[in-house]
Design an enzyme around this catalytic site. Structure first.
Site, PDB file in Angstrom:
ATOM      1  N   SER A  61       0.763  -1.288   0.025  1.00 42.97           N
ATOM      2  CA  SER A  61       0.033   0.067   0.052  1.00 42.97           C
ATOM      3  C   SER A  61       0.725   1.245  -0.057  1.00 42.97           C
ATOM      4  CB  SER A  61      -0.910  -0.112   1.052  1.00 42.97           C
ATOM      5  OG  SER A  61      -0.245   0.505   2.408  1.00 42.97           O
ATOM      6  N   ASP A  62       0.379   2.253  -0.703  1.00 42.97           N
ATOM      7  CA  ASP A  62       0.941   3.617  -0.369  1.00 42.97           C
ATOM      8  C   ASP A  62       0.677   3.856   1.118  1.00 42.97           C
ATOM      9  OD1 ASP A  62       2.390   5.999  -0.507  1.00 42.97           O
ATOM     10  OD2 ASP A  62       0.903   6.693  -1.930  1.00 42.97           O
ATOM     11  N   TRP A  63       1.591   4.682   1.831  1.00 37.81           N
ATOM     12  CA  TRP A  63       1.569   4.805   3.224  1.00 37.81           C
ATOM     13  C   TRP A  63       0.306   5.409   3.638  1.00 37.81           C
ATOM     14  CZ3 TRP A  63       5.134   2.397   1.310  1.00 37.81           C
ATOM     15  CH2 TRP A  63       6.501   1.905   2.029  1.00 37.81           C
ATOM     16  N   GLY A  64      -0.464   4.483   4.474  1.00 37.79           N
ATOM     17  CA  GLY A  64      -1.793   4.850   4.905  1.00 37.79           C
ATOM     18  C   GLY A  64      -3.001   4.765   3.800  1.00 37.79           C
ATOM     19  N   ALA A  65      -2.782   3.900   2.975  1.00 41.54           N
ATOM     20  CA  ALA A  65      -3.689   3.852   1.859  1.00 41.54           C
ATOM     21  C   ALA A  65      -4.761   2.628   2.254  1.00 41.54           C
ATOM     22  CB  ALA A  65      -3.220   3.376   0.593  1.00 41.54           C
TER      23      ALA A  65
END
Length: 753
Positions: free
Chosen positions: A228-232
């Site tokens: 994931s993108d960070w926090g996605a």
């Protein structure tokens, strides 16, 4: 590491835990089973390795590293070998810093000049972006370090990036927003893929099984893990089911617990979890196997490479005989960026550079004078600084103004609101031009800017964001030690309002409609025959080149065959230089499908000494001619004459030849009662089948008497052309029966197949 054996030995809690990070930058270890951690680092144009404290947006300091030119610049090189070299160098640095996966490259398409993260991205063109990405990935991974191509998918703005839905039709996705990822995944095989924050047609990228599993793994054969993108992450169990393997950063046990609960309740199959764990472990194992203990790198050597890459990536936009500068002449360097250059963007790609160099620092100060001209901390022109700049310009043979976008204008996290330079810079350039007619502007920016002073200056050098060695590189190009060879990887429109996405760019609330479809960048401007500031592919040189002798290996071909294309390029100038030979394919103008005028399908960068000549070769397959037919869910090449064009930009086509390509797919829409007679007559052999029916309808003949005016015959012919097949029953006066039409329908469909 025997991955499957380890998975069998892991507890449910251990497997769930492995699917999220240990912290911001490391995967979890499983000490009991001797599974080590793996560290990842932000990129893409340098290492942003953080140790003790960690964050995603670059707020805390990272280790000292080398900042190479950003993607906006390296794409302008049009040089696959250069991107491979950059990747290899970053791979070496990762080995020395203990990094298992470098988070890059970023290949999102530049839909609008306003995207705050455009400086990280390569191009408005998917072919160019895919080629650059593949070379970069191959370079990094040749050193035993993985990459994470990002941000998958349709992440083309920063505004509401974590909640907005990109509403895009399938053809546009397949032709514009997916191909760069597809090319890189198939040809370079990145170890990981990073999903984006946004939704695609209402479904979060992290939860989008169609693209994470069906397309990425099923169609393209991706065998690494998706991070994931960070926090996605939004729904951890559903994300796992869709194909998202690793959540970053750590959820500190929250989502681990949700995974366990979902498996225990039967909401999530443990087999799905096992597959995700296997993928993560396989990459961790690959990282460990390729780890080079004691690896080092030379920062100074890499700094010199950064300087070479920056110089190779600069685009000479305009030159009315003012460049290269005469060595020994009195030159004025004007503008704060000459002393404190802007060379990188803000956010997660921001590098803590071990050194930087400015053009003023690298200049021959015995012949160059400097005036600050402006301060980026002020939003207005200072009278004292302006006066000093005017005096310096008046004393010089040539005045070079260093301008561009300050840090606050473009960054991760927000979009630009306009396409202008700070007004104080425009005012400064105007004033310097009045003081010295030989004025050159050097631009430092991550995306296009408007140039109200373009007709007053004699030279414009686009440096984009050229990394920490930008100063020396600019001096090299200005004085001719390096012949500029960059080409624009994006169109510079005259004004922001000309951009095809302008009206709908940031969207309404959380919905962003991509109404321009496939007409992104030059595909739109060229179709509209719209004036632009500088076209896609444009770039000048200090020498001249001649393109000639375009040859095609065949004049007729089926879409299953390949076409060989050769063209000769000669350096007709007085100094060595590099030409970028660009190949475009133009679809048939009389086709039924609305397509761009031309599309880039090949390029080669060629270095030539004065008088030297070389032959450049290209190989074109089906995809070079195809469009995506959403009705059959596949790429298709409509039969017709395609034009192979060789040029220096999308607006400067020098040579062209035609080739007839035949569609052999058999994947055609069936003829139905609603198919028009005009469309039927386009099929080879159809005329003989329907001509008796048409004659009995008598529409074309009925217009011969002109009872409805001079255009009666044309009207009748048009009516017949656009009538559906079923009209034969109404307009034949009973001479054509339903049984006869059905027989014709059957024969036509058999003819198609």
């Amino acid at each position: 590491m025997n991955v499957k054996e380890i998975v069998r030995k892991m507890t449910l809690e251990e497997k769930a835990g492995l699917c999220s990070g240990a912290d911001f930058w490391r995967t979890k270890e499983v000490e009991r089973l001797e599974v080590p951690q793996m560290m990842v680092s932000d990129g893409p144009h340098g290492l942003r390795k953080q140790e003790e404290t960690a964050d995603h947006l670059g707020l805390d300091e990272s280790v000292k590293a080398v900042c190479f030119p950003a993607g906006c610049a390296t794409a302008a090189s049009f040089d696959r070998k250069l991107l491979r070299t950059l990747g290899e160098t970053l791979g070496k640095e990762c080995q020395a810093e203990g990094i298992g996966v470098l988070l890059g490259p970023a290949v999102n398409i530049k839909r609008s000049p306003l995207c705050g993260r455009n400086f990280e991205y390569f191009s408005e063109d998917p072919y160019l972006a895919g080629q650059m990405a593949s070379s970069y990935i191959k370079g990094v991974q040749s050193k035993g370090v993985g990459t994470s191509i990002k941000h998958f998918l349709a992440n083309n703005q920063e505004h509401r990036r974590m909640s907005s839905s990109s509403e895009v039709d399938e053809r546009t996705l397949r032709e514009i927003y997916l191909p760069a990822f597809e090319e890189a995944v198939k040809k370079a095989k990145p170890w990981t893929v990073m999903c984006s924050y946004n939704r695609i047609n209402g479904v979060y990228a992290a939860q989008n099984k169609k693209y994470l599993t069906d397309v990425l793994r099923g169609e393209w054969g991706f065998d690494g893990f998706v991070v994931s993108d960070w926090g996605a992450v939004n729904d951890r169990a559903a994300d796992l089911e869709a194909g998202l393997d690793l959540e970053m950063p750590s959820s500190f046990g929250v989502n681990d617990k949700k995974i366990v609960e979902a498996v225990e309740s039967g909401a999530l199959s443990e087999e799905v979890l096992d597959k995700a764990v296997e993928r993560i472990l396989s990459i961790v194992d690959r990282s460990v196997e390729n780890r080079k203990e004691g690896a080092t790198y030379d920062k100074e050597e890499d700094h010199r490479l950064a300087r070479r890459i920056a110089a190779e990536s600069m685009v000479l936009l305009k030159n009315d005989g003012v460049l290269p500068l005469r060595k020994g002449a009195r030159i004025a360097f004007i503008g704060e960026f000459a002393e404190k250059p802007r060379f990188q963007g803000g956010g997660s790609s921001h590098i803590n550079t071990f050194k930087t160099e400015s053009a003023w620092e690298m200049a021959d100060r015995s012949h160059v004078i400097y005036a600050q001209g402006y301060s980026t901390k002020e939003n207005k022109l200072d009278d004292t600084l302006l006066s000093e700049a005017i005096r310096a310009a008046a004393l010089a043979e040539t005045a070079v103004v260093f301008a561009g976008l300050p840090d606050a204008f473009e960054s991760e996290g927000f979009d630009r609101t306009h396409m202008r330079l700070p007004e104080y810079q425009n005012e400064l350039i105007e004033a310097v031009c009045n003081a010295n007619p030989n004025t050159v502007v050097v631009l430092h920016n991550g995306s296009p800017v408007e140039m109200p002073w373009i007709h007053k200056v004699k030279g414009i050098l686009e440096t984009y964001l050229g990394g920490q060695a930008i100063g020396g590189a600019v001096v090299d190009v200005l004085y001719g030690d390096v012949n500029p060879s960059g080409r624009l990887p994006e169109t510079f429109p005259l004004k922001l309002e000309d951009n095809p996405s302008y009206i709908f760019y940031i969207g309404e609330g959380d919905k962003v409609e991509y109404r321009e479809g496939v007409f992104v960048g030059y595909r739109y401007y060229d179709k509209k025959k719209m004036d632009v500031l500088f076209p896609f592919g444009h770039g000048l040189s200090y020498t001249s080149f001649q393109l000639s002798n375009l040859k095609l290996s065949k004049k007729k071909m089926e879409d299953t065959e390949e076409l060989q294309v050769t063209v000769e390029v000669k350096n007709t100038g007085r100094c060595a230089g590099k030409e970028v030979v660009q190949l475009y394919v133009a679809a048939p103008e009389d086709g039924d499908v609305i397509r761009p005028v031309r599309e880039l399908k090949g390029f080669e960068k060629v270095e030539l000494a004065p008088g030297e000549r070389k032959t450049v070769s290209f190989r074109l397959g089906k995809r070079a001619f195809a469009y995506y037919d959403a009705e059959i869910s596949d790429f298709r090449v409509p039969t017709g004459e395609y034009r192979i064009e060789i040029g220096r930009s999308s607006r400067d086509i020098c040579l062209s030849e035609e080739v007839t390509v035949t569609d052999t797919s058999g994947k055609r829409q069936p003829i139905t009662m609603d198919t028009t007679i005009g469309d039927i007559l386009k099929l080879s052999g159809a005329k003989e089948i329907v001509e008796k029916m048409i004659k009995r309808m008598g529409i074309a003949d009925s217009g011969s008497d002109g009872n409805l005016g001079e255009g009666t015959a044309d009207m009748a012919a048009a009516m017949q052309r656009y009538m559906p097949l079923r009209s034969a029953l109404s307009f034949s006066g009973g001479q054509v029966t339903l049984e006869q039409v059905e027989e014709i329908l059957d024969r036509l469909n058999r003819l198609q197949n």
